[in-house]
Enzyme design. Structure first.
Site, PDB file in Angstrom:
ATOM      1  N   ASP A  12      -4.923   8.437   3.459  1.00  0.00           N
ATOM      2  CA  ASP A  12      -3.788   7.609   3.885  1.00  0.00           C
ATOM      3  C   ASP A  12      -4.253   6.162   3.969  1.00  0.00           C
ATOM      4  O   ASP A  12      -5.448   5.887   4.075  1.00  0.00           O
ATOM      5  CB  ASP A  12      -3.252   8.074   5.242  1.00  0.00           C
ATOM      6  CG  ASP A  12      -2.019   7.269   5.679  1.00  0.00           C
ATOM      7  OD1 ASP A  12      -1.186   6.945   4.815  1.00  0.00           O
ATOM      8  OD2 ASP A  12      -1.897   6.963   6.870  1.00  0.00           O
ATOM      9  N   CYS A  75       0.574   9.630   2.335  1.00  0.00           N
ATOM     10  CA  CYS A  75       1.033   8.243   2.439  1.00  0.00           C
ATOM     11  C   CYS A  75       2.195   8.095   1.473  1.00  0.00           C
ATOM     12  O   CYS A  75       2.043   8.323   0.267  1.00  0.00           O
ATOM     13  CB  CYS A  75      -0.115   7.316   2.040  1.00  0.00           C
ATOM     14  SG  CYS A  75       0.343   5.601   1.830  1.00  0.00           S
ATOM     15  N   CYS A 186       8.421   8.755   6.189  1.00  0.00           N
ATOM     16  CA  CYS A 186       7.246   7.955   6.561  1.00  0.00           C
ATOM     17  C   CYS A 186       6.432   8.822   7.498  1.00  0.00           C
ATOM     18  O   CYS A 186       6.977   9.456   8.408  1.00  0.00           O
ATOM     19  CB  CYS A 186       7.682   6.668   7.251  1.00  0.00           C
ATOM     20  SG  CYS A 186       6.309   5.752   7.998  1.00  0.00           S
ATOM     21  N   HIS A 188       4.659   8.195   9.922  1.00  0.00           N
ATOM     22  CA  HIS A 188       4.694   7.860  11.351  1.00  0.00           C
ATOM     23  C   HIS A 188       5.889   8.498  12.069  1.00  0.00           C
ATOM     24  O   HIS A 188       5.866   8.668  13.279  1.00  0.00           O
ATOM     25  CB  HIS A 188       4.806   6.350  11.558  1.00  0.00           C
ATOM     26  CG  HIS A 188       3.510   5.598  11.453  1.00  0.00           C
ATOM     27  ND1 HIS A 188       2.819   5.472  10.268  1.00  0.00           N
ATOM     28  CD2 HIS A 188       2.780   4.929  12.380  1.00  0.00           C
ATOM     29  CE1 HIS A 188       1.734   4.744  10.484  1.00  0.00           C
ATOM     30  NE2 HIS A 188       1.680   4.408  11.744  1.00  0.00           N
TER      31      HIS A 188
END
Lengths: 272, 272
Positions: A12, A75, A186, A188
């Site tokens: 990532d 990623c 994403c 996150h």
């Protein structure tokens, strides 16, 4: 070393891929893992295709030197930018995070209206729209960049008022379109799930790319008879290109376990 | 070219330095300006001292090639990292943003309790504390990193609920200390002034480093007889190292005037 014993490599640009690592650890608790986060050069989002491709090859080659049996590009930016080049050049299976998320969304939707949220770069790349539409031309995809979500997660503000009001502003247009499925595009974003659920309501299904990617890893290991079979606890190793302290501080919130051992490497030099 | 006619060079890692440019344009409306924002390599905050110093020298040398009469380092990270090296090497006056802000804070405080907010990098560098304490050892400085403020400003969320609740969380500890002066130690922050005022109340004085730096520029131009005297509108030129569209979109909110003309340059090549 027997190939089944070799670790899974996870790459990532920073700390976000740890959500994928966490799901792999949960789903495949016997597997050894090597994680590399390119924290010296994060974020990739604003960089050119050429630069992202070069950085990705450097990171992946570093993982190959750790003798991994497969590689997960955890990623979205790299997955959207140069996954095919990596798959062509690297002699072990390489998977990204976009395809698994897209497939899960197409499977989940009932009314054919899918929302995708991600960073500006991922949304502008159109990669999710292409992946979803190539699986089912009949669905309609609405996407929305949510640039505040990554800093919110890195700050650890996952379900306070700030996160709630930010989510309300970003998701309102997608709610209005009547989507029944929302792809968290994403790595996150899974940490914001409780807030996203509060805003979207119970009827909208949230597709967690991290979880879907872990399932894809399991599928590939099974198909290729690469699942680890030896007894004994797995080993987890972490590498970053800068700032291990911040990586540990933020990352342990993602991973919910200690990040140890961790080493700092320079991917430009390591892969010469 | 007569030295008074030469432009002022402004250097920043990105778009934030435009708050300084705006104050210089307002205070010194006859001056020509060349702005360079290193948008390909922003943010500098997480990079090492060596890398930041190299990038800063590349940016400043590019400005020197534009034949500037003085240089403003409109970036807290660079000001905190290598201002003295730049002042030693560059043959025109070079000023940063920390010293002017620190001086204004010491002048403004009545109870000797000063707050400083900035990015993590700026706060951790301790540069404001050192600058303030060297001016007046009797004051007490409390600082707080506010990592969400830059993405909030770049998103244009200046006075909505998200900005308000974020500011409340960050500023609460400083309010409790009873500060009467708050230094906005990041060039993005002046755009959040209305929200910061709402949270801090009328009795706390906000030190806007952008404004203080513009005053410092005026002082130096006067002292060295470098103020432009010719008639005719000044020219403003903008250079970035990547992504001019985003720079224009975000930057026009900062500058409140068109960003034109703008060119993309590679500071590594331009300064060879």
């Amino acid at each position: 070393m027997e190939v089944r014993e070799k670790p899974i490599g996870i790459f990532d640009s920073g700390v976000g891929g740890l959500t994928v690592a966490k799901e792999i650890m949960r789903l495949l608790p016997d597997e050894n893992i090597v994680y590399f986060g390119d924290t010296a050069r994060v974020p990739y989002g604003s960089k050119s295709k050429e630069t992202i491709t070069r950085f990705a090859f450097e990171g992946v080659r570093f993982l190959m030197k750790q003798d991994v049996k497969m590689i997960v590009i955890a990623c979205n930016t790299v997955s959207a930018t140069c996954l095919e080049e990596l798959q062509r050049e690297i002699p072990v299976p390489v998977i990204g995070v976009i395809e698994p998320g897209a497939r899960a969304a197409v499977k989940a939707t009932e009314n054919g209206l899918i929302g995708v949220i991600g960073t500006e770069r991922t949304v502008n790349s159109g990669a999710y729209i292409r992946a979803i539409e190539s699986l089912n031309g009949g669905v309609k995809v609405f996407s929305k960049a949510c640039p505040l979500f990554v800093p919110l997660v890195e700050e650890g503000w996952l379900d306070n008022e700030v996160a709630y009001f930010a989510a309300r502003i970003y998701l309102e247009p997608l709610k209005k379109e009547g989507i029944d499925t929302l792809v968290l595009g994403c790595t996150h974003y899974p940490l914001l799930k409780p807030t996203l659920k509060k805003v979207m309501g119970d009827k909208v299904f949230l597709v967690d790319s991290a979880l879907e990617t872990a399932r894809e890893v399991e599928k590939i290991l099974c198909e290729k008879s690469l699942k680890r079979t030896k007894e004994g606890d797995p080993t987890y190793r972490f590498f970053v290109s800068d700032n291990p302290d911040k990586f540990i501080k933020v990352g342990e919130r993602f991973l919910k376990r200690p990040i140890d051992p961790i080493s700092v490497i320079d991917p430009e030099i390591e892969t010469l």
